[in-house]
Design a protein around this motif. Structure first.
Motif, PDB file in Angstrom:
ATOM      1  N   GLY A 196       0.810  -1.215   0.000  1.00 37.26           N
ATOM      2  CA  GLY A 196       0.000   0.000   0.000  1.00 37.26           C
ATOM      3  C   GLY A 196       0.840   1.260   0.000  1.00 37.26           C
ATOM      4  O   GLY A 196       2.069   1.223  -0.125  1.00 37.26           O
ATOM      5  N   THR A 197       0.152   2.391   0.150  1.00 38.03           N
ATOM      6  CA  THR A 197       0.796   3.694   0.077  1.00 38.03           C
ATOM      7  C   THR A 197       0.299   4.561   1.215  1.00 38.03           C
ATOM      8  O   THR A 197      -0.902   4.581   1.493  1.00 38.03           O
ATOM      9  CB  THR A 197       0.419   4.378  -1.260  1.00 38.03           C
ATOM     10  N   ILE A 198       1.219   5.282   1.862  1.00 40.09           N
ATOM     11  CA  ILE A 198       0.793   6.250   2.863  1.00 40.09           C
ATOM     12  C   ILE A 198       1.405   7.603   2.519  1.00 40.09           C
ATOM     13  O   ILE A 198       2.588   7.699   2.167  1.00 40.09           O
ATOM     14  CB  ILE A 198       1.137   5.787   4.304  1.00 40.09           C
ATOM     15  N   LEU A 199       0.559   8.615   2.567  1.00 47.50           N
ATOM     16  CA  LEU A 199       0.962   9.980   2.224  1.00 47.50           C
ATOM     17  C   LEU A 199       0.676  10.854   3.438  1.00 47.50           C
ATOM     18  O   LEU A 199      -0.445  10.862   3.941  1.00 47.50           O
ATOM     19  CB  LEU A 199       0.143  10.461   1.009  1.00 47.50           C
ATOM     20  N   VAL A 200       1.717  11.560   3.915  1.00 43.76           N
ATOM     21  CA  VAL A 200       1.569  12.311   5.160  1.00 43.76           C
ATOM     22  C   VAL A 200       1.870  13.793   4.923  1.00 43.76           C
ATOM     23  O   VAL A 200       2.846  14.140   4.244  1.00 43.76           O
ATOM     24  CB  VAL A 200       2.521  11.748   6.247  1.00 43.76           C
ATOM     25  N   ASN A 201       1.034  14.630   5.500  1.00 42.62           N
ATOM     26  CA  ASN A 201       1.294  16.070   5.529  1.00 42.62           C
ATOM     27  C   ASN A 201       2.259  16.334   6.678  1.00 42.62           C
ATOM     28  O   ASN A 201       1.875  16.275   7.849  1.00 42.62           O
ATOM     29  CB  ASN A 201      -0.027  16.820   5.746  1.00 42.62           C
ATOM     30  N   THR A 202       3.508  16.607   6.352  1.00 38.95           N
ATOM     31  CA  THR A 202       4.513  16.804   7.398  1.00 38.95           C
ATOM     32  C   THR A 202       5.718  17.534   6.826  1.00 38.95           C
ATOM     33  O   THR A 202       5.959  17.505   5.612  1.00 38.95           O
ATOM     34  CB  THR A 202       4.967  15.450   7.990  1.00 38.95           C
ATOM     35  N   ARG A 203       6.480  18.166   7.716  1.00 36.75           N
ATOM     36  CA  ARG A 203       7.756  18.738   7.288  1.00 36.75           C
ATOM     37  C   ARG A 203       8.864  17.706   7.399  1.00 36.75           C
ATOM     38  O   ARG A 203       9.978  17.934   6.939  1.00 36.75           O
ATOM     39  CB  ARG A 203       8.099  19.940   8.162  1.00 36.75           C
ATOM     40  N   LEU A 204       8.560  16.587   8.070  1.00 40.47           N
ATOM     41  CA  LEU A 204       9.565  15.531   8.192  1.00 40.47           C
ATOM     42  C   LEU A 204       9.813  14.899   6.822  1.00 40.47           C
ATOM     43  O   LEU A 204       8.976  14.980   5.925  1.00 40.47           O
ATOM     44  CB  LEU A 204       9.070  14.436   9.146  1.00 40.47           C
ATOM     45  N   SER A 205      10.945  14.226   6.696  1.00 42.03           N
ATOM     46  CA  SER A 205      11.206  13.494   5.458  1.00 42.03           C
ATOM     47  C   SER A 205      10.374  12.218   5.461  1.00 42.03           C
ATOM     48  O   SER A 205       9.955  11.743   6.515  1.00 42.03           O
ATOM     49  CB  SER A 205      12.689  13.132   5.376  1.00 42.03           C
ATOM     50  N   ALA A 206      10.139  11.689   4.266  1.00 38.82           N
ATOM     51  CA  ALA A 206       9.395  10.442   4.149  1.00 38.82           C
ATOM     52  C   ALA A 206      10.111   9.330   4.911  1.00 38.82           C
ATOM     53  O   ALA A 206       9.470   8.462   5.523  1.00 38.82           O
ATOM     54  CB  ALA A 206       9.215  10.078   2.676  1.00 38.82           C
ATOM     55  N   GLN A 207      11.442   9.369   4.866  1.00 33.47           N
ATOM     56  CA  GLN A 207      12.229   8.346   5.555  1.00 33.47           C
ATOM     57  C   GLN A 207      11.975   8.386   7.061  1.00 33.47           C
ATOM     58  O   GLN A 207      11.792   7.350   7.709  1.00 33.47           O
ATOM     59  CB  GLN A 207      13.722   8.561   5.242  1.00 33.47           C
ATOM     60  N   LEU A 208      11.927   9.605   7.621  1.00 31.68           N
ATOM     61  CA  LEU A 208      11.664   9.744   9.067  1.00 31.68           C
ATOM     62  C   LEU A 208      10.257   9.254   9.426  1.00 31.68           C
ATOM     63  O   LEU A 208      10.061   8.632  10.466  1.00 31.68           O
ATOM     64  CB  LEU A 208      11.834  11.202   9.501  1.00 31.68           C
ATOM     65  N   VAL A 209       9.299   9.551   8.543  1.00 32.01           N
ATOM     66  CA  VAL A 209       7.924   9.074   8.770  1.00 32.01           C
ATOM     67  C   VAL A 209       7.912   7.553   8.781  1.00 32.01           C
ATOM     68  O   VAL A 209       7.296   6.917   9.639  1.00 32.01           O
ATOM     69  CB  VAL A 209       6.960   9.618   7.692  1.00 32.01           C
ATOM     70  N   ARG A 210       8.623   6.967   7.822  1.00 30.63           N
ATOM     71  CA  ARG A 210       8.709   5.504   7.743  1.00 30.63           C
ATOM     72  C   ARG A 210       9.231   4.933   9.050  1.00 30.63           C
ATOM     73  O   ARG A 210       8.667   3.976   9.606  1.00 30.63           O
ATOM     74  CB  ARG A 210       9.607   5.093   6.577  1.00 30.63           C
ATOM     75  N   GLU A 211      10.285   5.551   9.577  1.00 24.84           N
ATOM     76  CA  GLU A 211      10.882   5.071  10.828  1.00 24.84           C
ATOM     77  C   GLU A 211       9.931   5.267  12.006  1.00 24.84           C
ATOM     78  O   GLU A 211       9.755   4.385  12.847  1.00 24.84           O
ATOM     79  CB  GLU A 211      12.210   5.782  11.091  1.00 24.84           C
ATOM     80  N   LYS A 212       9.318   6.439  12.035  1.00 25.58           N
ATOM     81  CA  LYS A 212       8.389   6.762  13.131  1.00 25.58           C
ATOM     82  C   LYS A 212       7.232   5.759  13.200  1.00 25.58           C
ATOM     83  O   LYS A 212       6.797   5.355  14.273  1.00 25.58           O
ATOM     84  CB  LYS A 212       7.828   8.173  12.875  1.00 25.58           C
ATOM     85  N   LEU A 213       6.755   5.371  12.026  1.00 27.45           N
ATOM     86  CA  LEU A 213       5.612   4.446  11.977  1.00 27.45           C
ATOM     87  C   LEU A 213       6.066   2.984  11.971  1.00 27.45           C
ATOM     88  O   LEU A 213       5.243   2.072  12.054  1.00 27.45           O
ATOM     89  CB  LEU A 213       4.752   4.718  10.736  1.00 27.45           C
ATOM     90  N   GLY A 214       7.372   2.759  11.853  1.00 29.95           N
ATOM     91  CA  GLY A 214       7.889   1.389  11.816  1.00 29.95           C
ATOM     92  C   GLY A 214       7.383   0.610  10.607  1.00 29.95           C
ATOM     93  O   GLY A 214       7.039  -0.562  10.707  1.00 29.95           O
ATOM     94  N   LEU A 215       7.319   1.271   9.458  1.00 34.40           N
ATOM     95  CA  LEU A 215       6.778   0.633   8.256  1.00 34.40           C
ATOM     96  C   LEU A 215       7.889   0.027   7.426  1.00 34.40           C
ATOM     97  O   LEU A 215       8.967   0.612   7.288  1.00 34.40           O
ATOM     98  CB  LEU A 215       6.028   1.658   7.404  1.00 34.40           C
ATOM     99  N   GLU A 216       7.607  -1.147   6.844  1.00 34.68           N
ATOM    100  CA  GLU A 216       8.596  -1.753   5.942  1.00 34.68           C
ATOM    101  C   GLU A 216       8.079  -1.805   4.519  1.00 34.68           C
ATOM    102  O   GLU A 216       8.661  -1.230   3.615  1.00 34.68           O
ATOM    103  CB  GLU A 216       8.972  -3.141   6.451  1.00 34.68           C
ATOM    104  N   GLY A 217       6.956  -2.472   4.341  1.00 37.48           N
ATOM    105  CA  GLY A 217       6.431  -2.700   2.988  1.00 37.48           C
ATOM    106  C   GLY A 217       5.921  -1.464   2.273  1.00 37.48           C
ATOM    107  O   GLY A 217       6.383  -1.131   1.165  1.00 37.48           O
ATOM    108  N   PRO A 218       4.979  -0.763   2.867  1.00 31.42           N
ATOM    109  CA  PRO A 218       4.275   0.280   2.101  1.00 31.42           C
ATOM    110  C   PRO A 218       5.183   1.415   1.618  1.00 31.42           C
ATOM    111  O   PRO A 218       6.203   1.718   2.240  1.00 31.42           O
ATOM    112  CB  PRO A 218       3.263   0.829   3.122  1.00 31.42           C
ATOM    113  N   GLU A 219       4.786   2.026   0.521  1.00 28.40           N
ATOM    114  CA  GLU A 219       5.464   3.235   0.034  1.00 28.40           C
ATOM    115  C   GLU A 219       5.087   4.387   0.959  1.00 28.40           C
ATOM    116  O   GLU A 219       3.922   4.498   1.351  1.00 28.40           O
ATOM    117  CB  GLU A 219       4.958   3.599  -1.355  1.00 28.40           C
ATOM    118  N   VAL A 220       6.055   5.240   1.266  1.00 27.04           N
ATOM    119  CA  VAL A 220       5.775   6.382   2.141  1.00 27.04           C
ATOM    120  C   VAL A 220       6.100   7.675   1.383  1.00 27.04           C
ATOM    121  O   VAL A 220       7.165   7.790   0.769  1.00 27.04           O
ATOM    122  CB  VAL A 220       6.621   6.310   3.431  1.00 27.04           C
ATOM    123  N   PHE A 221       5.175   8.623   1.452  1.00 26.48           N
ATOM    124  CA  PHE A 221       5.394   9.923   0.814  1.00 26.48           C
ATOM    125  C   PHE A 221       5.095  11.036   1.803  1.00 26.48           C
ATOM    126  O   PHE A 221       4.217  10.889   2.654  1.00 26.48           O
ATOM    127  CB  PHE A 221       4.487  10.087  -0.415  1.00 26.48           C
TER     128      PHE A 221
END
Lengths: 191, 402
Positions: A95-120
């Motif tokens: 799946g895909t998750i898109l977040v309104n944030t000033r953080l980088s997508a990579q930081l969001v990925r880490e914060k949410l502990g996501l592996e599979g989904p695409e993060v934007f």
């Protein structure tokens, strides 16, 4: 392009326009000849409280009248929800998750502990503040969404937005929202 | 004569409530008296907007309660006007005593009821306890699966109510929030098509027809005709059956969507089946498809007309089924099973091959009804079919345990 049912769950806070964004996307998709459904989880609505809205887009008739628990796409309108609500719950591994944030997508990925989904990630609030004059991020997030998932062309959304809102909004508001969509479309990032 | 069907129609995105209010705009009733209540409020707002913008000729009566809304409709209808109202839940409960007056006076009022649970605890979400509670009030009751059916039912309701062999009020039910507040695709008719379909209303009697004075609602005591009036109401409700079919067919010729008492889905060769009203029918139909793809002969009967209750037709449609599950979005405390269950079971009592029937209560206070709940019901029915025995007469789908 909607070649199979797509389920989108929107997380926002009351007043950020999650339900409106969902409806706008659904209506614009319907205009392109697909089936669409948009609804929100209703309750005692309060400004600032976490809310969810749901959108289904499909090439076939939609016969589902219940909330989306296994979304293909999650859109988060408020960065503070990342630590308040399990926004990625049930999100498909592809799946895909898109977040309104000033953080980088990579930081969001880490914060949410996501592996599979695409993060934007995209700073939709900042873009909205600059383009519209208020930090209501919903239209910017639609612009970003159709960039990361090609459900519709950006032009489709812009055209439909004009058609739907030109009689209700001032020229300044209309242009502001259109610019917010264009800018977020250009600035959304996967890093 | 059926009106020529147009080939190209525009698909609109509407919520259930918008579908209802657009139908009301096209019906353009003479009088509307509406008191806003969640989740019906958009219908009241839509109507007020159309009146304020001069898009309809309706006289809008701003009443202070639902009791007054129905009373105003009764007065208007007795005067010979086409009258409309809309409500939900506590609002319907509040107009309860006047519901009987509308039906007893044989006034063809049309009402949209956006289904919502009854307090307590306070809950604004969908179940069918409001309209099922008004079961015996003498109103025709139609149920809608989605926004499209809400729209279609409301337009047909006018014709059914005003038919000279019926002259009964009609209630169109739509699931609160689930349908009323969900935007989805619907195909709406042109204004002119609706105008022609419903036609001009010529009341048989009118309080305002001073050349032919009548008395409406007088005392009718011990030696009066009360009993005969009630029997006449029952007969009118029986007449409504043929009218519902005729109107549904004519509407089909116009719109491409034909309506009857119910819709059969996969029933031809089904040995287990679910009977359900409202939006859960849509979810059930997707589960039927899924289970049939796995080779399971399951079926569905989506009931549209609850009053008149099509007992014989329903029994005929279910005659080859071994186990029937009736889904109720309402409870009747003290009754063995939900209200719809009791009616379906009663309808099947005289069937030659009397199927086993089980009651499933779901969705009270808006509790979500999901595909797994339909699967759970079918799993129970498979067990009943296998053993020939109903172990659990009443099951709750989606209730929290412990």
């Amino acid at each position: 392009m909607v070649d199979k049912m797509v389920e989108i769950r929107w997380h926002g806070r009351g007043g950020q326009g999650a339900a409106t964004a969902g409806r706008l996307l659904a209506e614009a998709t319907l205009e392109r000849g697909f089936y669409a459904q948009a609804f929100a989880e209703f309750g005692p609505e309060r400004r600032g409280a976490p809310v969810q809205a749901y959108v289904r887009l499909s090439p076939k008739v939609i016969r589902a009248y219940y909330g989306i628990t296994n979304p293909d796409i999650v859109v988060v309108l408020d960065p503070t929800l990342l630590s308040a609500v399990n926004v990625a719950q049930g999100l498909a591994a592809n799946g895909t998750i898109l977040v309104n944030t000033r953080l980088s997508a990579q930081l969001v990925r880490e914060k949410l502990g996501l592996e599979g989904p695409e993060v934007f990630a995209v700073d939709a609030s900042g873009i909205a503040q600059q383009c519209i004059g208020v930090a209501i991020p919903n239209t910017a997030m639609i612009g970003a969404l159709v960039k990361v998932k090609k459900l519709l062309e950006l032009e489709d959304i812009l055209d439909y937005y004009c058609e739907a809102f030109s009689s209700r909004y001032s020229q300044r508001m209309l242009e502001g929202n259109l610019n917010a969509m264009r800018r977020a479309h250009g600035e959304v990032r996967s890093q | 004569m059926p009106i020529q069907t147009k080939v190209e129609r525009r698909v609109s995105a509407v919520t259930g409530n918008q579908a209802l209010s657009r139908a009301v705009r096209q019906i353009d009733p003479d009088v509307a008296a509406v008191y806003p209540i969640t989740p019906q409020t958009d219908v009241a707002e839509g109507l007020a907007t159309f009146v304020a913008d001069g898009m309809i000729n309706t006289v809008l009566v701003p009443v202070e309660s639902e009791h007054s809304a129905m009373s105003a409709c009764i007065g208007a209808a007795a005067a010979g006007a086409r009258a409309f109202t809309a409500t939900s839940s506590q609002g319907l409960a509040y107009m309860f005593e006047v519901l009987y007056v509308a039906a007893g006076l044989r006034l063809p009022i049309v009402m949209a009821n956006v289904n919502r649970s009854l307090s307590a605890p306070i809950n604004i979400h969908c179940d069918h306890s409001d309209s099922f509670g008004a079961r015996d009030s003498g109103w025709v009751q139609l149920y809608s699966e989605n926004a499209q059916q809400a729209y279609d039912n409301l337009i047909q309701a006018v014709r059914i109510a005003e038919h000279s062999k019926v002259l009964l009020p009609v209630m169109v039910n739509v699931d609160g929030f689930i349908v009323s507040h969900a935007a989805e695709s619907a195909v709406l008719l042109d204004d002119e098509e609706v105008r022609q379909f419903i036609g001009e209303y010529t009341p048989r009697f009118s309080l305002l027809d001073v050349d032919h004075p009548i008395t409406v609602g007088p005392f009718d005591g011990l030696h009066g005709y009360f009993f005969e009036f009630k029997a006449a109401q029952v007969e009118a409700m029986a007449n409504a059956k043929q009218v519902i079919l005729d109107v549904g067919k004519e509407y089909g010729a116009l719109s491409g969507r034909t309506y009857g008492f119910f819709e059969e889905y996969g029933l031809d060769d089904a040995d287990t089946a679910i009977v359900v009203v409202g939006s859960a029918a849509a979810t059930c139909s997707s589960v039927v498809d899924e289970m049939r793809a796995q080779g399971m002969p399951v079926g569905l009967l989506k009931l549209r007309s609850f009053r008149p209750f099509p007992a014989e037709e329903l029994a005929d449609a279910l005659k080859y089924v071994k186990a029937v599950g009736v889904l109720d979005r309402a409870v009747s405390p003290g009754l063995a099973g939900g209200p719809l269950f009791a009616e379906v079971k009663s309808a099947l009592f005289d069937a030659d091959a009397r199927p086993k029937v089980a009651s499933f209560v779901y969705g009270l206070g808006g509790r979500e009804f999901r595909p797994e709940h339909a699967r759970e019901a079918f799993a129970s029915l498979f067990e009943i079919k296998k053993t020939g025995y109903v172990n659990d007469l009443v099951s709750y789908l989606g209730i929290r345990k412990g």
